[in-house]
Design a protein around this motif. Structure first.
Motif, PDB file in Angstrom:
ATOM      1  N   SER A  39      -1.862 -11.803   1.669  1.00  0.00           N
ATOM      2  CA  SER A  39      -1.467 -10.610   0.918  1.00  0.00           C
ATOM      3  C   SER A  39       0.021 -10.646   0.594  1.00  0.00           C
TER       4      SER A  39
ATOM      5  N   HIS B 131       0.804  -1.219   0.000  1.00  0.00           N
ATOM      6  CA  HIS B 131       0.000   0.000   0.000  1.00  0.00           C
ATOM      7  C   HIS B 131       0.844   1.279   0.000  1.00  0.00           C
TER       8      HIS B 131
ATOM      9  N   PHE C 266      -5.097  -2.494   5.320  1.00  0.00           N
ATOM     10  CA  PHE C 266      -6.231  -2.575   4.381  1.00  0.00           C
ATOM     11  C   PHE C 266      -7.419  -1.772   4.907  1.00  0.00           C
TER      12      PHE C 266
ATOM     13  N   TYR D 263     -11.610 -10.161   0.940  1.00  0.00           N
ATOM     14  CA  TYR D 263     -10.154  -9.970   1.055  1.00  0.00           C
ATOM     15  C   TYR D 263      -9.581 -10.790   2.201  1.00  0.00           C
TER      16      TYR D 263
ATOM     17  N   ALA E  84      -6.240 -10.892   4.168  1.00  0.00           N
ATOM     18  CA  ALA E  84      -4.952 -10.229   4.423  1.00  0.00           C
ATOM     19  C   ALA E  84      -3.846 -11.216   4.739  1.00  0.00           C
TER      20      ALA E  84
END
Length: 501
Positions: free
Chosen positions: A443, A338, A460, A438, A440
């Protein structure tokens, strides 16, 4: 002959055979490859179109490309970039889409400038549909296709290049023709030029200057400058002295009137439309002013090869600071998936007067706040490169966009199919719905050991904390920012498959 050059010849032969089969854009390539995909591996999100070695060889044979075992192995290894034993449609397409010649790029940009007579930087799709003269397409004139077929192919392909669904930018226009270029061999230069000039009626424009003539104008300008350059000097410095003479306000920029005066001083007798065309080529940001340091840098490079005893001392003011940018990118990868989004937020918050630009102090503060400690020289080079108008301001959108990478067609297909699965046909989804899909724990950040599952989950949630509903555009932009830090198609696909349920 080394294998790199051999592969280029093979790639060019593939383009030639695709052209011979009347395939004029990448949509046709995808459809053709699908004919040889016996297990229909392109039918769902987990498998976006693959050919195994046998299917790929049959595909090449079908289009008329016959290779030895050694050649096939080299080609297969090249196209199978992620070494998974299969060739993704996208891997193959991305490679044949490479290497658009400078001449073809100039033709496309000149055509866009011809169509964009109001110099707005965008063209409405509806206007393009109306202006496109399919009847003049080389395929139609030779009766290989009907005008309706060509029109349908054009509308289908170029509409997919529009990010907003309503208009096309110069880069999007160029991307569409890069798709067309992928099915044209290198020897079809004149065909490519004819393709654009005939379908857009370019040659009928009173203000049109062909790319060939534009190249001649540059050569004439350089030769005139060379004649006025002393032996131990270089052409870039000579040009800069002349442009500075007409830069009365000492801003580092000149308008078209001052540009015309400088050309006259060099002895260049060009028509008004030729001066305008030359000015437009150098006025990359369509601001109506030229930063002449860039032009002088190009002229210096042109002169550097003419006299082995002359080492040009003129420096190109805006040569990309590649080393600094690469280091920034490497640091962003270490900071997590991110990091580009977070950096964009910091830059936006640094824009105190909310005009979309940062001055030197704001730019330096934003870089430090993002965790990048650079030397004064690195800051200056970075700022100078992105200060397109030489007005001591940097568009933070342009800077962030440089770090982002547009989604390849392969990645865009993945993202679109994922959105369709999450949204189930709705225009937007709630944050709660998004969170349900989603995971995580799978990820990029957790997989690479950058963050714990708890930290990745918090990241997130923080990204979406101020958003009530997520649109497809927001979702695409979010994954585009993450994609920018993922090098391979295979890794991005793995992220999509594993992180999203």
């Amino acid at each position: 002959m080394d294998w790199r050059n051999k592969l280029e010849l093979i790639q060019n032969k593939i383009r030639g055979q695709l052209h011979a089969r009347k395939i004029d854009d990448l949509e046709g390539v995808y459809q053709l490859m699908a004919e040889f995909d016996k297990d229909n591996s392109g039918m769902d999100i987990s498998n976006i179109g693959y050919l195994d070695k046998d299917e790929f060889q049959k595909f090449l044979s079908k289009i008329g490309v016959f290779l030895t075992t050694q050649e096939l192995r080299a080609v297969y290894d090249k196209y199978d970039s992620n070494k998974d034993g299969n060739i993704a449609y996208a891997e193959f397409v991305n490679l044949i889409r490479e290497n658009m010649s400078e001449k073809r790029i100039n033709v496309v940009r000149s055509t866009f400038a011809f169509l964009d007579h109001q110099r707005q930087g965008r063209l409405l799709l509806e206007s393009l549909y109306r202006l496109y003269q399919a009847k003049n397409h080389p395929r139609v004139r030779t009766r290989q296709k009907t005008a309706d077929q060509v029109t349908k192919e054009f509308v289908n392909a170029i509409s997919k290049r529009s990010k907003d669904g309503q208009s096309i930018s110069e880069d999007e226009f160029l991307n569409y023709y890069a798709d067309c270029n992928a099915t044209l061999p290198s020897e079809k230069e004149e065909y490519f030029t004819e393709l654009l000039t005939s379908t857009w009626g370019v040659t009928s424009g009173a203000d049109y200057v062909s790319p060939e003539r534009l190249a001649q104008l540059e050569i004439i300008l350089f030769e005139k400058i060379r004649q006025k350059t002393v032996t131990k000097d270089d052409e870039g410095k000579t040009a800069k002295k002349a442009f500075m003479y007409f830069d009365l306000e000492n801003k580092g920029t000149i308008d078209i009137y001052q540009f015309a005066q400088a050309l006259q001083k060099f002895g260049c007798v060009f028509s008004d439309k030729e001066i305008q065309a030359l000015f437009n080529k150098y006025d990359a940001d369509k601001s109506g002013r030229l930063c002449y340091d860039e032009i002088c840098g190009l002229i210096a490079l042109m002169g550097s090869g003419n006299n082995a005893n002359v080492n040009p001392v003129f420096q190109i003011a805006r040569a990309p600071p590649s080393e600094t940018l690469n280091r920034i990118r490497a640091d962003l990868i270490k900071k997590g998936q991110h990091s580009v989004i977070k950096m964009a937020t910091i830059f936006a918050n640094s824009d105190k007067n909310k005009n979309g630009t940062l001055n030197r102090q704001e730019f330096q503060w934003a870089m430090k706040e993002s965790g990048f400690l650079l030397t004064k020289t690195e800051y200056d080079n970075l700022f100078r490169y992105f200060d397109k108008n030489c007005d001591d301001e940097v568009s933070f959108f342009e800077f962030i966009s440089f770090l982002r990478k547009p989604l390849t067609q392969f990645r865009a297909d993945l993202v679109n199919q994922l959105w369709n699965r999450i949204s189930n046909g709705q225009q937007s989804v709630t944050i709660q719905q998004l969170k349900q899909f989603y995971d995580a724990s799978k990820s990029q950040d957790v997989t690479l050991g950058i963050k714990t599952v708890a930290d990745a989950t918090k990241d997130f949630n923080d990204i979406w904390k101020d958003v009530q509903a997520v649109t497809q555009q927001q979702f695409n932009e979010y994954l585009t920012d993450i994609s920018a830090l993922i090098e391979s198609e295979a890794t991005f696909e793995k992220f999509i498959r594993n992180s999203w349920k």
